[in-house]
Design an enzyme around this catalytic site. Structure first.
Site, PDB file in Angstrom:
ATOM      1  N   HIS A 237       0.850  -1.192   0.000  1.00 36.85           N
ATOM      2  CA  HIS A 237       0.000   0.000   0.000  1.00 36.85           C
ATOM      3  C   HIS A 237       0.885   1.239   0.000  1.00 36.85           C
ATOM      4  O   HIS A 237       1.750   1.383   0.870  1.00 36.85           O
ATOM      5  CB  HIS A 237      -0.921  -0.005   1.222  1.00 36.85           C
ATOM      6  CG  HIS A 237      -1.887  -1.143   1.222  1.00 36.85           C
ATOM      7  ND1 HIS A 237      -1.903  -2.107   2.210  1.00 36.85           N
ATOM      8  CD2 HIS A 237      -2.851  -1.478   0.343  1.00 36.85           C
ATOM      9  CE1 HIS A 237      -2.858  -2.991   1.939  1.00 36.85           C
ATOM     10  NE2 HIS A 237      -3.445  -2.630   0.819  1.00 36.85           N
ATOM     11  N   ALA A 238       0.661   2.118  -0.950  1.00 35.18           N
ATOM     12  CA  ALA A 238       1.511   3.291  -1.130  1.00 35.18           C
ATOM     13  C   ALA A 238       0.623   4.536  -1.197  1.00 35.18           C
ATOM     14  O   ALA A 238       0.288   5.027  -2.280  1.00 35.18           O
ATOM     15  CB  ALA A 238       2.356   3.152  -2.388  1.00 35.18           C
TER      16      ALA A 238
END
Length: 314
Positions: A237-238
């Site tokens: 997750h960015a």
């Protein structure tokens, strides 16, 4: 013609990927980085910003800003990013390379220099921008776009306060000032991040494909990737990188929601929560364009470009 962009950041592994995206994109001129405490303390976040500028061979000025929230101290996210913010790789950088002046004043100055054109991207707590708004109450009239990574629009946060996202929860008073003071915000929240996760195995294959940028990012993100595997499953997750994709190429937003948003500054579990008038029951003016869905294929290409990878590689 390139678009002038200023990024306020608290690097942080996630911020680093977003900054690499901006440096790699031909459509923007990155006029400055302004830095606050957040993921880790200000000494580390400024050093990390300087190191990133050095890695990519740019002359982008870096301005130090707020070392703490406006009202009360907050916990950082060193348990995710490492004590130094870059996975405890301890890559030091001389702070004398910082540009002179406070980040809040720099925001005001660049907004004046690029009046009506500057795109402002906020990847960390909103302390510097709240202070800039105090210095120049007319600042919103000089900003072309304001993109914020922050919030949890239906209460699925990522802090101990359950409903609160980290960037907003780190300094809720600053967020309240910004959301009250800017009439138009493009918001990329934590829940959008969860919907746009990338398979961890695929992302790690990318890190093994590339040249020096991918190798460096692999090193600084190793501890964060271990944390994600242990606590969030199989996806990378960015959040900041997703917000940067919206900032760089807003035409690939597939769905958004226009709503009024407030920030809770009360004590208790709701402190820092993002309050969205989903059913339009209040008289509050709509102030946010909430990103709901981004083109996944384009998102992947932007991430690969940030790591120095060609679009067609697998």
């Amino acid at each position: 013609m390139t678009r002038p962009m200023l990024i306020d950041t608290d690097p942080g592994v996630d911020d680093a990927l977003a900054l690499l995206m901006a440096f790699a994109h031909p459509g923007v001129e990155l006029v400055a980085l302004t830095v606050a405490a957040g993921n880790v303390g200000l000494a580390h976040t400024t050093a990390n910003a300087l190191r990133l500028v050095e890695w990519v061979g740019r002359q982008t000025p870096v301005y130090a800003g707020s070392a703490m929230p406006l009202v009360r101290q907050a916990e950082d996210a060193a348990f995710v990013h490492g004590v130094d913010g870059f996975g405890d790789t301890l890559l030091s950088r001389d702070a004398s390379a910082l540009a002179s002046g406070h980040a809040a004043q720099a925001i005001c100055d660049f907004a004046g220099t690029h009046a009506g054109e500057l795109e402002l991207v906020m990847l960390g707590p909103l302390t510097n921008l709240a202070l800039a708004l105090h210095l120049d109450p007319a600042l919103p009239t000089r900003i072309h776009r304001l993109v914020i990574m922050g919030g949890a629009v239906t209460g699925h946060g990522n802090t101990s306060r359950i409903a609160t996202e980290f960037n907003i929860g780190f300094d809720p008073e600053a967020a309240h000032v910004v959301f009250s003071g800017f009439p138009r915000i493009e918001l990329v929240d934590w829940e959008a991040t969860l919907r746009h996760g990338l398979e961890m195995g695929e992302f790690e294959c990318w890190l093994q494909e590339g040249g020096p940028i991918a190798e460096i990012y692999g090193r600084i993100s190793a501890a964060t990737r271990r944390f994600m595997r242990e606590h969030r499953g199989t996806r990378w997750h960015a959040a900041d990188a997703l917000a940067m994709a919206v900032a760089l190429e807003p035409g690939h937003v597939l769905e958004c929601a226009e709503r009024a948003v407030r920030i809770c500054v009360d004590d208790g579990l709701a402190r820092g929560a993002t309050l969205v008038d989903w059913d339009r029951r209040s008289a509050d003016a709509v102030n946010c364009r909430i990103m709901m869905e981004y083109d996944r294929d384009r998102w992947r290409l932007l991430l690969r470009a940030a790591l120095g990878l060609a679009p067609g590689e697998r």
